[in-house]
Scaffold this motif. Structure first.
Motif, PDB file in Angstrom:
ATOM      1  N   LEU A  95      -0.603  57.027  66.843  1.00 18.18           N
ATOM      2  CA  LEU A  95       0.561  56.420  66.203  1.00 18.18           C
ATOM      3  C   LEU A  95       0.176  55.066  65.622  1.00 18.18           C
ATOM      4  CD1 LEU A  95       3.316  57.121  68.892  1.00 18.18           C
ATOM      5  CD2 LEU A  95       2.949  58.370  66.761  1.00 18.18           C
ATOM      6  N   ASP A  96       0.860  54.652  64.576  1.00 17.92           N
ATOM      7  CA  ASP A  96       0.641  53.343  63.986  1.00 17.92           C
ATOM      8  C   ASP A  96       1.041  52.258  64.988  1.00 17.92           C
ATOM      9  OD1 ASP A  96       1.665  50.871  62.261  1.00 17.92           O
ATOM     10  OD2 ASP A  96       0.265  52.040  61.026  1.00 17.92           O
ATOM     11  N   VAL A  97       0.332  51.114  64.943  1.00 20.54           N
ATOM     12  CA  VAL A  97       0.617  50.027  65.880  1.00 20.54           C
ATOM     13  C   VAL A  97       2.056  49.538  65.730  1.00 20.54           C
ATOM     14  CG1 VAL A  97      -0.175  48.211  64.310  1.00 20.54           C
ATOM     15  CG2 VAL A  97      -0.271  47.837  66.777  1.00 20.54           C
ATOM     16  N   LYS A  98       2.640  49.676  64.535  1.00 17.72           N
ATOM     17  CA  LYS A  98       4.028  49.252  64.331  1.00 17.72           C
ATOM     18  C   LYS A  98       4.986  50.103  65.153  1.00 17.72           C
ATOM     19  CE  LYS A  98       3.091  47.568  59.649  1.00 17.72           C
ATOM     20  NZ  LYS A  98       3.422  47.676  58.213  1.00 17.72           N
ATOM     21  N   ILE A  99       4.661  51.378  65.332  1.00 17.17           N
ATOM     22  CA  ILE A  99       5.493  52.260  66.171  1.00 17.17           C
ATOM     23  C   ILE A  99       5.466  51.786  67.613  1.00 17.17           C
ATOM     24  CG2 ILE A  99       5.864  54.624  66.961  1.00 17.17           C
ATOM     25  CD1 ILE A  99       6.414  54.193  63.994  1.00 17.17           C
TER      26      ILE A  99
ATOM     27  N   PHE B 165       9.715  40.233  66.994  1.00 18.34           N
ATOM     28  CA  PHE B 165       9.379  41.641  66.759  1.00 18.34           C
ATOM     29  C   PHE B 165       9.147  41.903  65.267  1.00 18.34           C
ATOM     30  CE2 PHE B 165      11.475  45.523  65.183  1.00 18.34           C
ATOM     31  CZ  PHE B 165      10.559  46.480  65.610  1.00 18.34           C
ATOM     32  N   LEU B 166      10.027  41.391  64.408  1.00 13.79           N
ATOM     33  CA  LEU B 166       9.905  41.619  62.969  1.00 13.79           C
ATOM     34  C   LEU B 166       8.627  40.984  62.416  1.00 13.79           C
ATOM     35  CD1 LEU B 166      13.599  41.097  61.803  1.00 13.79           C
ATOM     36  CD2 LEU B 166      12.349  43.260  61.992  1.00 13.79           C
ATOM     37  N   LEU B 167       8.298  39.787  62.902  1.00 18.22           N
ATOM     38  CA  LEU B 167       7.063  39.136  62.465  1.00 18.22           C
ATOM     39  C   LEU B 167       5.842  39.931  62.911  1.00 18.22           C
ATOM     40  CD1 LEU B 167       7.844  35.364  63.101  1.00 18.22           C
ATOM     41  CD2 LEU B 167       7.375  36.437  60.901  1.00 18.22           C
ATOM     42  N   ALA B 168       5.885  40.421  64.142  1.00 18.12           N
ATOM     43  CA  ALA B 168       4.763  41.201  64.669  1.00 18.12           C
ATOM     44  C   ALA B 168       4.584  42.502  63.894  1.00 18.12           C
ATOM     45  CB  ALA B 168       4.981  41.493  66.152  1.00 18.12           C
ATOM     46  N   VAL B 169       5.683  43.147  63.544  1.00 17.98           N
ATOM     47  CA  VAL B 169       5.620  44.407  62.790  1.00 17.98           C
ATOM     48  C   VAL B 169       5.150  44.145  61.361  1.00 17.98           C
ATOM     49  CG1 VAL B 169       7.006  46.264  61.795  1.00 17.98           C
ATOM     50  CG2 VAL B 169       7.319  45.624  64.174  1.00 17.98           C
ATOM     51  N   ALA B 170       5.606  43.032  60.784  1.00 17.05           N
ATOM     52  CA  ALA B 170       5.250  42.724  59.401  1.00 17.05           C
ATOM     53  C   ALA B 170       3.773  42.361  59.265  1.00 17.05           C
ATOM     54  CB  ALA B 170       6.116  41.577  58.888  1.00 17.05           C
TER      55      ALA B 170
ATOM     56  N   ASN C 232      -3.266  47.157  72.392  1.00 16.85           N
ATOM     57  CA  ASN C 232      -3.969  47.702  73.555  1.00 16.85           C
ATOM     58  C   ASN C 232      -3.376  49.042  73.989  1.00 16.85           C
ATOM     59  OD1 ASN C 232      -6.124  45.768  75.025  1.00 16.85           O
ATOM     60  ND2 ASN C 232      -4.639  44.517  73.916  1.00 16.85           N
ATOM     61  N   ILE C 233      -2.049  49.166  73.910  1.00 13.84           N
ATOM     62  CA  ILE C 233      -1.423  50.449  74.246  1.00 13.84           C
ATOM     63  C   ILE C 233      -1.854  51.518  73.246  1.00 13.84           C
ATOM     64  CG2 ILE C 233       0.774  51.685  74.360  1.00 13.84           C
ATOM     65  CD1 ILE C 233       2.030  49.177  75.510  1.00 13.84           C
ATOM     66  N   LYS C 234      -1.946  51.134  71.977  1.00 13.50           N
ATOM     67  CA  LYS C 234      -2.371  52.090  70.946  1.00 13.50           C
ATOM     68  C   LYS C 234      -3.749  52.657  71.270  1.00 13.50           C
ATOM     69  CE  LYS C 234      -3.730  52.332  66.069  1.00 13.50           C
ATOM     70  NZ  LYS C 234      -3.343  53.742  65.923  1.00 13.50           N
ATOM     71  N   GLN C 235      -4.682  51.776  71.659  1.00 15.79           N
ATOM     72  CA  GLN C 235      -6.019  52.263  72.009  1.00 15.79           C
ATOM     73  C   GLN C 235      -5.987  53.203  73.208  1.00 15.79           C
ATOM     74  OE1 GLN C 235      -9.267  49.616  72.612  1.00 15.79           O
ATOM     75  NE2 GLN C 235      -9.752  49.522  70.447  1.00 15.79           N
TER      76      GLN C 235
ATOM     77  N   MET D  51       7.719  48.917  68.000  1.00 18.53           N
ATOM     78  CA  MET D  51       9.120  49.345  68.058  1.00 18.53           C
ATOM     79  C   MET D  51       9.475  49.883  69.439  1.00 18.53           C
ATOM     80  SD  MET D  51       9.601  51.170  64.323  1.00 18.53           S
ATOM     81  CE  MET D  51      11.322  51.566  64.686  1.00 18.53           C
ATOM     82  N   ILE D  52       8.542  50.598  70.057  1.00 20.74           N
ATOM     83  CA  ILE D  52       8.784  51.124  71.402  1.00 20.74           C
ATOM     84  C   ILE D  52       8.962  49.984  72.402  1.00 20.74           C
ATOM     85  CG2 ILE D  52       7.735  52.443  73.296  1.00 20.74           C
ATOM     86  CD1 ILE D  52       6.362  54.151  71.127  1.00 20.74           C
ATOM     87  N   LEU D  53       8.264  48.873  72.160  1.00 19.68           N
ATOM     88  CA  LEU D  53       8.336  47.731  73.080  1.00 19.68           C
ATOM     89  C   LEU D  53       9.616  46.913  72.920  1.00 19.68           C
ATOM     90  CD1 LEU D  53       4.678  46.364  72.789  1.00 19.68           C
ATOM     91  CD2 LEU D  53       5.724  47.338  74.842  1.00 19.68           C
ATOM     92  N   LEU D  54      10.346  47.102  71.819  1.00 23.03           N
ATOM     93  CA  LEU D  54      11.473  46.226  71.499  1.00 23.03           C
ATOM     94  C   LEU D  54      12.516  46.174  72.615  1.00 23.03           C
ATOM     95  CD1 LEU D  54      12.965  44.379  69.572  1.00 23.03           C
ATOM     96  CD2 LEU D  54      13.922  46.404  68.444  1.00 23.03           C
ATOM     97  N   VAL D  55      12.963  47.315  73.072  1.00 31.12           N
ATOM     98  CA  VAL D  55      14.008  47.345  74.106  1.00 31.12           C
ATOM     99  C   VAL D  55      13.531  46.711  75.416  1.00 31.12           C
ATOM    100  CG1 VAL D  55      15.488  48.811  75.522  1.00 31.12           C
ATOM    101  CG2 VAL D  55      15.227  49.295  73.075  1.00 31.12           C
ATOM    102  N   PRO D  56      12.328  47.066  75.931  1.00 28.11           N
ATOM    103  CA  PRO D  56      11.855  46.379  77.145  1.00 28.11           C
ATOM    104  C   PRO D  56      11.720  44.872  76.974  1.00 28.11           C
ATOM    105  CG  PRO D  56      10.561  48.356  76.733  1.00 28.11           C
ATOM    106  CD  PRO D  56      11.418  48.152  75.532  1.00 28.11           C
TER     107      PRO D  56
END
Length: 455
Positions: free
Chosen positions: A175-179, A376-381, A164-167, A182-187
């Motif tokens: 940007l790719d949804v995987k990026i 996070f890794l599963l979501a990115v994969a 949703n953020i990507k849209q 990654m931005i969401l990881l720290v929050p």
């Protein structure tokens, strides 16, 4: 959620829950018909019937309802509508079976409350001889399915928020949804560091309000200028039905929430019954999900995406506001959903190992970080929202919500309370087979389509 180590025996588990087990005679428990577990529950803040109903509705309205239009695409509007109701009835019935079996075990062992994993272990110990050998693995198996399911929900939430953020930002920066993941990881790590659920409670209430408001705003778009219904398929190829089954099960089945709510009621007897809290709540939920799936598929047809928010106009201010609202609501809910696997992994399996360590707090924080990184890794994969939902619905809830309650009922009523001609036994065997078929077919179809989506 499990509250005892799988290495402890059941008597110790029950002592931890506040009551000793009753004595045994010839291998069978002595049942005190005068003992009512509901009267011995000591809850500091029990909920009323209305509060429980509200919590039930809030706990079942999330990303699942937003995925129902795509689910209907995999079934057809007529098949989808009818089967959503049938699956909803099946889920409700199996929840009744589970709650009733737990009540009978509590009454038999004179304990006020039992958790799902411990109930499963105790039931298997008293069931047919062929099942008793599995009692030692029951807690680990149930906890395992619960952990995988909750981690699956967390993966779905990450992909949902990122997509949703990507849209929203694609207009300015593609940007790719995987990026975005990654931005969401720290929050996400930050929100999972919160150990006290009371801190999250106000944010949870905000997320619930946002969800209800957002659904209303979505319907404003969906119901506007609907195409002729004849342009949509009433029934589709049966090969896509397992995807519908997995998504609908993910959306409707909230077994962990149901058990927690029933355990915390001031009048738990009001939970069951023809017009009890469970039936009333599930009726409303089934109607909402069937309605959203029907009108969403009617509106968008084959273009229906893993979340209906992704079908809304990209540049419209109102639709962009809806995406922001849901992204915030689901991000907040991530902390609550992640609490469950962390609680099981840490409090059941690890806390005893590190209870005397000076670094106990550090180890707990590491567990919380690792859980976030795994999701996070599963979501990115595999950033495939709709297929993720179907996969975890079929994989985990076919077992937790259908097969396991049926197994528990067989064991609790074994050997002489299974009805005339052992009717309950045959009924439960059918439920177990249905759960296994749903698990295998839904998981296979979801994994197959995930693989295809990368080709």
């Amino acid at each position: 959620m499990s509250t005892g180590s799988p290495k402890k025996d059941v008597n110790l588990d029950m002592q931890l829950l506040g009551k000793p087990s009753s004595p045994s005679r010839n291998g069978d428990m002595i049942v005190d018909d005068n003992y009512d577990p509901h009267l011995h529950r000591n809850r500091p803040h029990p909920t009323t019937n209305f509060e429980t109903l509200v919590h039930l509705l809030k706990g079942s309205l999330g990303t699942g309802i937003l995925a129902m239009p795509q689910a209907f695409y995999n079934a057809g509007y007529l098949s989808g509508f009818i089967n959503t109701i049938l699956i909803g009835i099946l889920c409700t019935y199996c929840l009744h079976v589970l709650v009733q079996a737990q009540y009978m075990l509590c009454k038999r062992h004179r304990v006020p409350i039992l958790t799902y994993p411990i109930s499963m272990k105790m039931a298997l110990e008293e069931g047919p001889a062929c099942l008793r050998r599995f009692s030692g693995y029951a807690i680990v198996i149930v906890d395992g399915f619960m952990i995988v399911y909750q981690l699956g929900i967390c993966c779905v939430y990450i992909v949902f928020v990122a997509t949703n953020i990507k849209q929203l930002v694609d207009v300015y920066l593609n940007l790719d949804v995987k990026i975005h993941c990654m931005i969401l990881l720290v929050p996400l790590i930050g929100i999972n560091m919160i150990r006290n659920l009371k801190i999250l409670a106000p944010f949870s209430s905000l997320a619930n309000v946002i969800t209800f408001v957002g659904i209303g705003m979505i319907l404003y778009y969906v119901l506007d200028d609907l195409p002729p219904l004849s342009e949509r398929d009433a029934v589709v190829d049966v090969g896509r039905f397992p995807l519908f089954f997995g998504t609908t099960l993910f959306a409707l089945e909230a077994v962990g929430v149901i058990i927690a709510l029933e355990n915390n009621m001031a009048t738990p007897k009001s939970f069951g019954g023809a017009f009890g809290v469970l039936n009333v709540g599930m009726t409303v939920i089934i109607a909402l999900y069937a309605g959203m799936g029907f009108v969403g598929y009617w509106k968008y047809g084959a273009d229906a995406m893993g979340s209906i928010t992704l079908n809304l106009p990209e540049m419209d201010i109102l639709s962009r506001s809806i995406r922001v609202l849901f992204a915030v609501a689901i991000f907040i809910s991530y902390g609550l959903q992640c609490y469950v696997p962390v609680d099981i992994i840490w409090n059941v399996y690890l806390v005893q190992r590190y209870k005397d360590s000076n670094n106990k707090f550090v180890y707990e924080m590491l567990v919380r970080i690792v859980v976030v990184i795994v999701t996070f890794l599963l979501a990115v994969a595999i950033p495939r929202l709709g297929l993720f939902i179907s996969l975890f619905g079929a994989l985990c809830l076919s077992a937790l919500g259908i097969a396991f309650p049926a197994i528990m009922e067989i064991c609790v009523l074994w050997p002489d309370k299974l009805g005339p001609g052992k009717l309950i036994l045959w009924k439960d065997i059918i439920l177990i087979l249905f759960g296994i078929i749903g698990l295998v077919a839904g998981t296979y179809t979801s994994v197959r389509d995930i693989i295809i989506s990368f080709q």
